[in-house]
Design an enzyme around this catalytic site. Structure first.
Site, PDB file in Angstrom:
ATOM      1  N   SER A  72      18.815   5.750   0.572  1.00  0.00           N
ATOM      2  CA  SER A  72      19.770   4.667   0.429  1.00  0.00           C
ATOM      3  C   SER A  72      19.378   3.758  -0.723  1.00  0.00           C
ATOM      4  O   SER A  72      18.294   3.167  -0.718  1.00  0.00           O
ATOM      5  CB  SER A  72      19.813   3.862   1.739  1.00  0.00           C
ATOM      6  OG  SER A  72      20.444   2.637   1.513  1.00  0.00           O
ATOM      7  N   VAL A  92       5.179  -0.802  -1.628  1.00  0.00           N
ATOM      8  CA  VAL A  92       3.753  -1.143  -1.637  1.00  0.00           C
ATOM      9  C   VAL A  92       3.001   0.097  -1.154  1.00  0.00           C
ATOM     10  O   VAL A  92       3.593   1.033  -0.642  1.00  0.00           O
ATOM     11  CB  VAL A  92       3.397  -2.343  -0.726  1.00  0.00           C
ATOM     12  CG1 VAL A  92       3.722  -3.661  -1.362  1.00  0.00           C
ATOM     13  CG2 VAL A  92       4.023  -2.196   0.644  1.00  0.00           C
ATOM     14  N   PRO A 105     -18.069   4.598   0.580  1.00  0.00           N
ATOM     15  CA  PRO A 105     -17.748   5.656  -0.383  1.00  0.00           C
ATOM     16  C   PRO A 105     -16.979   6.796   0.263  1.00  0.00           C
ATOM     17  O   PRO A 105     -17.067   7.005   1.474  1.00  0.00           O
ATOM     18  CB  PRO A 105     -19.138   6.155  -0.810  1.00  0.00           C
ATOM     19  CG  PRO A 105     -19.990   5.929   0.406  1.00  0.00           C
ATOM     20  CD  PRO A 105     -19.424   4.741   1.144  1.00  0.00           C
ATOM     21  N   VAL A 112      22.698   6.184   5.878  1.00  0.00           N
ATOM     22  CA  VAL A 112      23.088   6.849   7.129  1.00  0.00           C
ATOM     23  C   VAL A 112      23.544   5.748   8.091  1.00  0.00           C
ATOM     24  O   VAL A 112      22.787   4.831   8.398  1.00  0.00           O
ATOM     25  CB  VAL A 112      21.889   7.605   7.749  1.00  0.00           C
ATOM     26  CG1 VAL A 112      22.288   8.279   9.051  1.00  0.00           C
ATOM     27  CG2 VAL A 112      21.332   8.615   6.763  1.00  0.00           C
ATOM     28  N   LEU A 115       6.128   5.568   7.557  1.00  0.00           N
ATOM     29  CA  LEU A 115       6.165   4.326   8.339  1.00  0.00           C
ATOM     30  C   LEU A 115       7.023   4.467   9.595  1.00  0.00           C
ATOM     31  O   LEU A 115       6.840   3.731  10.565  1.00  0.00           O
ATOM     32  CB  LEU A 115       6.696   3.180   7.466  1.00  0.00           C
ATOM     33  CG  LEU A 115       5.814   2.830   6.251  1.00  0.00           C
ATOM     34  CD1 LEU A 115       6.495   1.791   5.369  1.00  0.00           C
ATOM     35  CD2 LEU A 115       4.443   2.323   6.686  1.00  0.00           C
ATOM     36  N   LYS A 126     -10.524   6.510  -7.705  1.00  0.00           N
ATOM     37  CA  LYS A 126     -11.094   5.622  -6.671  1.00  0.00           C
ATOM     38  C   LYS A 126     -12.290   6.326  -6.019  1.00  0.00           C
ATOM     39  O   LYS A 126     -12.156   7.420  -5.484  1.00  0.00           O
ATOM     40  CB  LYS A 126      -9.990   5.326  -5.633  1.00  0.00           C
ATOM     41  CG  LYS A 126     -10.452   4.547  -4.417  1.00  0.00           C
ATOM     42  CD  LYS A 126      -9.265   4.232  -3.499  1.00  0.00           C
ATOM     43  CE  LYS A 126      -9.702   3.667  -2.164  1.00  0.00           C
ATOM     44  NZ  LYS A 126      -8.573   3.488  -1.236  1.00  0.00           N
ATOM     45  N   ILE A 186       9.898   0.490   0.420  1.00  0.00           N
ATOM     46  CA  ILE A 186       9.048  -0.677   0.687  1.00  0.00           C
ATOM     47  C   ILE A 186       8.281  -1.081  -0.572  1.00  0.00           C
ATOM     48  O   ILE A 186       8.027  -2.264  -0.807  1.00  0.00           O
ATOM     49  CB  ILE A 186       8.117  -0.435   1.896  1.00  0.00           C
ATOM     50  CG1 ILE A 186       7.420  -1.731   2.308  1.00  0.00           C
ATOM     51  CG2 ILE A 186       7.090   0.652   1.629  1.00  0.00           C
ATOM     52  CD1 ILE A 186       6.839  -1.719   3.701  1.00  0.00           C
ATOM     53  N   GLY A 242      13.742   8.238   1.023  1.00  0.00           N
ATOM     54  CA  GLY A 242      13.194   8.658  -0.269  1.00  0.00           C
ATOM     55  C   GLY A 242      12.036   7.788  -0.716  1.00  0.00           C
ATOM     56  O   GLY A 242      11.889   7.470  -1.893  1.00  0.00           O
ATOM     57  N   ILE A 276      -0.884   7.261   3.630  1.00  0.00           N
ATOM     58  CA  ILE A 276      -0.487   8.507   2.956  1.00  0.00           C
ATOM     59  C   ILE A 276      -1.225   9.689   3.573  1.00  0.00           C
ATOM     60  O   ILE A 276      -0.659  10.782   3.734  1.00  0.00           O
ATOM     61  CB  ILE A 276      -0.732   8.385   1.443  1.00  0.00           C
ATOM     62  CG1 ILE A 276       0.391   7.542   0.833  1.00  0.00           C
ATOM     63  CG2 ILE A 276      -0.826   9.749   0.769  1.00  0.00           C
ATOM     64  CD1 ILE A 276       0.291   7.317  -0.638  1.00  0.00           C
TER      65      ILE A 276
HETATM   66  C1  LIG Z   1       1.301  -4.405   2.908  1.00  0.00           C
HETATM   67  C2  LIG Z   1       1.220  -2.913   2.887  1.00  0.00           C
HETATM   68  C3  LIG Z   1       0.215  -2.294   2.139  1.00  0.00           C
HETATM   69  C4  LIG Z   1       0.106  -0.900   2.146  1.00  0.00           C
HETATM   70  N1  LIG Z   1      -0.923  -0.302   1.460  1.00  0.00           N
HETATM   71  C5  LIG Z   1      -1.083   1.038   1.537  1.00  0.00           C
HETATM   72  C6  LIG Z   1      -2.141   1.692   0.857  1.00  0.00           C
HETATM   73  O1  LIG Z   1      -2.944   1.087   0.159  1.00  0.00           O
HETATM   74  N2  LIG Z   1      -2.239   3.035   0.985  1.00  0.00           N
HETATM   75  C7  LIG Z   1      -1.367   3.774   1.733  1.00  0.00           C
HETATM   76  O2  LIG Z   1      -1.533   4.995   1.848  1.00  0.00           O
HETATM   77  N3  LIG Z   1      -0.326   3.172   2.329  1.00  0.00           N
HETATM   78  C8  LIG Z   1      -0.167   1.844   2.262  1.00  0.00           C
HETATM   79  N4  LIG Z   1       0.898   1.258   2.872  1.00  0.00           N
HETATM   80  C9  LIG Z   1       1.898   2.104   3.511  1.00  0.00           C
HETATM   81  C10 LIG Z   1       2.840   2.643   2.445  1.00  0.00           C
HETATM   82  O3  LIG Z   1       3.623   1.605   1.946  1.00  0.00           O
HETATM   83  C11 LIG Z   1       3.701   3.722   3.040  1.00  0.00           C
HETATM   84  O4  LIG Z   1       2.920   4.663   3.693  1.00  0.00           O
HETATM   85  C12 LIG Z   1       4.448   4.473   1.969  1.00  0.00           C
HETATM   86  O5  LIG Z   1       5.067   3.618   1.084  1.00  0.00           O
HETATM   87  C13 LIG Z   1       5.467   5.386   2.590  1.00  0.00           C
HETATM   88  O6  LIG Z   1       6.516   4.649   3.093  1.00  0.00           O
HETATM   89  P1  LIG Z   1       7.768   5.400   3.678  1.00  0.00           P
HETATM   90  O7  LIG Z   1       8.189   6.450   2.734  1.00  0.00           O
HETATM   91  O8  LIG Z   1       7.486   5.781   5.075  1.00  0.00           O
HETATM   92  O9  LIG Z   1       8.841   4.223   3.742  1.00  0.00           O
HETATM   93  P2  LIG Z   1       9.700   3.526   2.583  1.00  0.00           P
HETATM   94  O10 LIG Z   1       9.033   3.488   1.279  1.00  0.00           O
HETATM   95  O11 LIG Z   1      10.148   2.215   3.147  1.00  0.00           O
HETATM   96  O12 LIG Z   1      10.948   4.478   2.440  1.00  0.00           O
HETATM   97  C14 LIG Z   1      11.964   4.502   3.402  1.00  0.00           C
HETATM   98  C15 LIG Z   1      13.148   5.241   2.833  1.00  0.00           C
HETATM   99  O13 LIG Z   1      14.132   5.387   3.835  1.00  0.00           O
HETATM  100  C16 LIG Z   1      15.387   5.001   3.317  1.00  0.00           C
HETATM  101  N5  LIG Z   1      16.259   4.561   4.413  1.00  0.00           N
HETATM  102  C17 LIG Z   1      15.991   3.666   5.390  1.00  0.00           C
HETATM  103  N6  LIG Z   1      17.055   3.545   6.211  1.00  0.00           N
HETATM  104  C18 LIG Z   1      18.001   4.383   5.734  1.00  0.00           C
HETATM  105  C19 LIG Z   1      19.320   4.713   6.124  1.00  0.00           C
HETATM  106  N7  LIG Z   1      19.923   4.126   7.163  1.00  0.00           N
HETATM  107  N8  LIG Z   1      20.005   5.625   5.393  1.00  0.00           N
HETATM  108  C20 LIG Z   1      19.438   6.247   4.327  1.00  0.00           C
HETATM  109  N9  LIG Z   1      18.192   5.969   3.908  1.00  0.00           N
HETATM  110  C21 LIG Z   1      17.491   5.051   4.609  1.00  0.00           C
HETATM  111  C22 LIG Z   1      15.061   3.913   2.318  1.00  0.00           C
HETATM  112  O14 LIG Z   1      16.084   3.672   1.413  1.00  0.00           O
HETATM  113  C23 LIG Z   1      13.826   4.528   1.670  1.00  0.00           C
HETATM  114  O15 LIG Z   1      14.213   5.461   0.693  1.00  0.00           O
HETATM  115  C24 LIG Z   1       1.044  -0.124   2.869  1.00  0.00           C
HETATM  116  C25 LIG Z   1       2.062  -0.750   3.583  1.00  0.00           C
HETATM  117  C26 LIG Z   1       2.150  -2.123   3.608  1.00  0.00           C
HETATM  118  C27 LIG Z   1       3.246  -2.770   4.400  1.00  0.00           C
END
Ligand SMILES: Cc1cc2nc3c(=O)[nH]c(=O)nc-3n(C[C@H](O)[C@H](O)[C@H](O)COP(=O)(O)OP(=O)(O)OC[C@H]3O[C@@H](n4cnc5c(N)ncnc54)[C@H](O)[C@@H]3O)c2cc1C
Length: 509
Positions: free
Chosen positions: A47, A55, A106, A194, A342, A86, A53, A22, A355
């Site tokens: 979860s 960020v 840009p 999970v 990710l 932006k 994460i 989520g 994104i």
């Molecule tokens: C330092 C840094 C800077 C960044 N800056 C940018 C930016 O400027 N622009 C941009 O587009 N992106 C950026 N990103 C990437 C951005 O953070 C991610 O693309 C975005 O947050 C999406 O993350 P996600 O949903 O894949 O993972 P997450 O936000 O980590 O979500 C993972 C989800 O999976 C769930 N989960 C994990 N394991 C289980 C399990 N076993 N059971 C149930 N649920 C589980 C977690 O609870 C959570 O809900 C950056 C990343 C980093 C590290």
């Protein structure tokens, strides 16, 4: 399963999809699916123990495309997420060449291709020949002007040219907004961790088991479990290709700071001793972070350097430390599972592309089904395409590290000397120095990956990557300058059609 067309509804889409995760990626997928595939049941499980994460606060114009697709306007979501506009990114202190210490990358405006970019390329070419003409990108782009003058990217109605723009936003608030919106569209939300994934005889995922003992079955699964990559990597064992050899940064330290009185319309990426720092303006704070390699500087030193950079050395504002895994899976769609976010891969955030990659992945996956290409035999073409997008962005980011002009620390010298560059990047760099028409040759040699020639030219010209020859002072280049002055005046006049960023935000509050 889907190969034999079982598990599909009358629209030829999966009957039931379970999304694991989520974060931004999972909720984006949920919104797109719920909005467009009305006959498909969508359930998202997340979860609370693991959390997100938290960020990732800058975007490319793909986020606008995403909101347009699900029918959400700026004024509906931006105030809820402390979001700002932006125009692009300033790269500060990456080059030490006089006059090139900073440049702006840009987003695309229609005025570029029609009016300004041809002169930019003409003057780049003249500069390559040793003429002392203005070839700095900041003279040539409308959104650079907007950013320098704190103007937002939305023109008055009478301005006939389109301007692409991105956003800055609070990632936790964006997640909440997307969750609410998706539930409004009928997505079911479940909480739980999970702890087991069940496979059928064909190696497809049949169900996930949560830590409360419950079980969720589905026809298709989306892995948005973040760096955990629970389904795609841990369960289905899809290979992971690390980019660590190409891109050495593997950690970040993050902290907020007080927002400025005049709200910038850009992300700032400032080179530091062993990486770079972002500054992202939100309505109530700046988001800041230092992306670095822990082979060169440890977490404690990195935090001190970031605090010093922000003037927060004495402040007790809390810092968060993060590790980053840079690379991608070899197959984003494998068996009955699609990885989004990710879990599928990550390239360091210098151009804020994560994104965009998530959106492209889910949108293209849905297009496959909509075009009748939802079975396993189309997976290879899909995966190749997504890999190409990842690799194209990787090359563009690697180029920042190869061609910036800093050499004050081992970090920058090692990056400049790094030979782990793709064939495509090598060709682009060759063309930059040798081509008579850089833009046309990039098209001709099929080097159009994720970035347009004008973006490559912004970076290379922005860092002052020109032959180190004495600029010819004897040639009369006054006509060149006359043209540039005329162009600047044109851009200034275009700028009269745009409003101050702060006024624009008030309008959509
Ligand atoms: C330092 C840094 C800077 C960044 N800056 C940018 C930016 O400027 N622009 C941009 O587009 N992106 C950026 N990103 C990437 C951005 O953070 C991610 O693309 C975005 O947050 C999406 O993350 P996600 O949903 O894949 O993972 P997450 O936000 O980590 O979500 C993972 C989800 O999976 C769930 N989960 C994990 N394991 C289980 C399990 N076993 N059971 C149930 N649920 C589980 C977690 O609870 C959570 O809900 C950056 C990343 C980093 C590290």
């Amino acid at each position: 399963m889907l190969n034999s067309m079982n598990g599909l509804n009358k629209d030829n889409k999966p009957k039931k999809i379970v999304i694991v995760g989520g974060g931004t990626a999972g909720w984006m997928a949920a919104n797109l699916l719920a909005c467009k595939w009305k006959e498909t049941e969508v359930c998202l499980v997340e979860s609370k123990e693991i959390g997100i994460i938290g960020v990732g606060e800058g975007s490319t114009p793909h986020l606008k495309l995403f909101f347009d697709t699900i029918g959400v306007t700026d004024s509906q979501w931006m105030p809820r997420c402390n979001a700002t506009y932006k125009n692009g990114i300033t790269f500060d202190k990456w080059s030490t060449i006089k006059g090139f210490e900073s440049y702006f990358h840009p987003f695309a405006a229609q005025t570029d291709d029609i009016f300004t970019v041809p002169l930019f390329f003409k003057n780049i070419h003249a500069r390559m020949q040793g003429y002392n003409v203005d070839a700095h990108p900041d003279s040539y782009f409308l959104e650079t002007y907007l950013s320098q003058n704190n103007l937002g990217p939305l023109p008055n109605e009478t301005f006939p040219f389109g301007v692409a723009y991105g956003y800055h936003f609070d990632s936790a608030l964006l997640g909440q907004f997307l969750a609410e919106n998706a539930q409004g569209l009928g997505v079911k939300r479940a909480y739980g961790t999970v702890d087991e994934v069940l496979l059928d005889n064909d190696g497809n995922i049949s169900a996930i088991k949560l830590n409360d003992g419950s079980q969720l079955e589905a026809d298709f699964f989306i892995d948005s479990s973040g760096f955990n990559a629970l389904l795609i990597q841990k369960t289905l064992k899809v290979n992971y290709q690390s980019f660590q050899e190409n891109l050495v940064n593997n950690a970040a330290v993050v902290m907020p700071s007080e927002i400025a009185k005049t709200l910038p319309v850009e992300t700032k990426a400032t080179a530091l001793t062993n990486g770079w720092a972002w500054q992202i303006p939100l309505r109530d704070r700046f988001g800041n972070g230092y992306v670095y390699s822990d082979d060169y500087i440890d977490a404690e030193q990195a935090e001190i350097e970031l605090r010093t950079h922000l003037g927060l050395l004495e402040s007790d504002v809390e810092a968060r430390h993060l590790k980053m895994k840079v690379g991608r899976v070899e197959k984003h769609w494998h068996k009955n599972c699609l990885a989004v976010g990710l879990s599928q891969g990550f390239i360091e955030p210098l151009e804020a592309t994560a994104i965009a990659l998530s959106f492209n992945t889910i949108a293209q996956f849905m297009r496959c089904f909509e075009e009748g290409k939802g079975s396993n035999k189309f997976q290879e073409a899909f995966n190749n395409d997504i890999n190409k997008r990842f690799d194209g962005i990787r090359d563009y980011i690697v180029c920042h590290y190869k061609t910036n002009q800093r050499n004050d620390t081992k970090y920058w010298r090692d990056n400049a000397a790094n030979q782990n560059t793709s064939e495509a990047l090598n060709r682009i760099l060759y063309l930059w120095k040798n081509s008579q028409d850089f833009s046309a040759d990039m098209h001709k040699y099929n080097l159009m990956g994720s970035y347009q020639p004008k973006s490559w030219a912004c970076m290379l010209a922005g860092y002052g990557v020109f032959p180190s020859i004495n600029l010819d002072q004897t040639v009369d280049y006054s006509t060149h300058q006359h043209e540039v002055d005329g162009l600047r005046d044109f851009i200034r006049r275009c700028g009269l059609n745009f409003n101050k960023h702060q006024d624009l935000l008030k309008m959509n509050s």
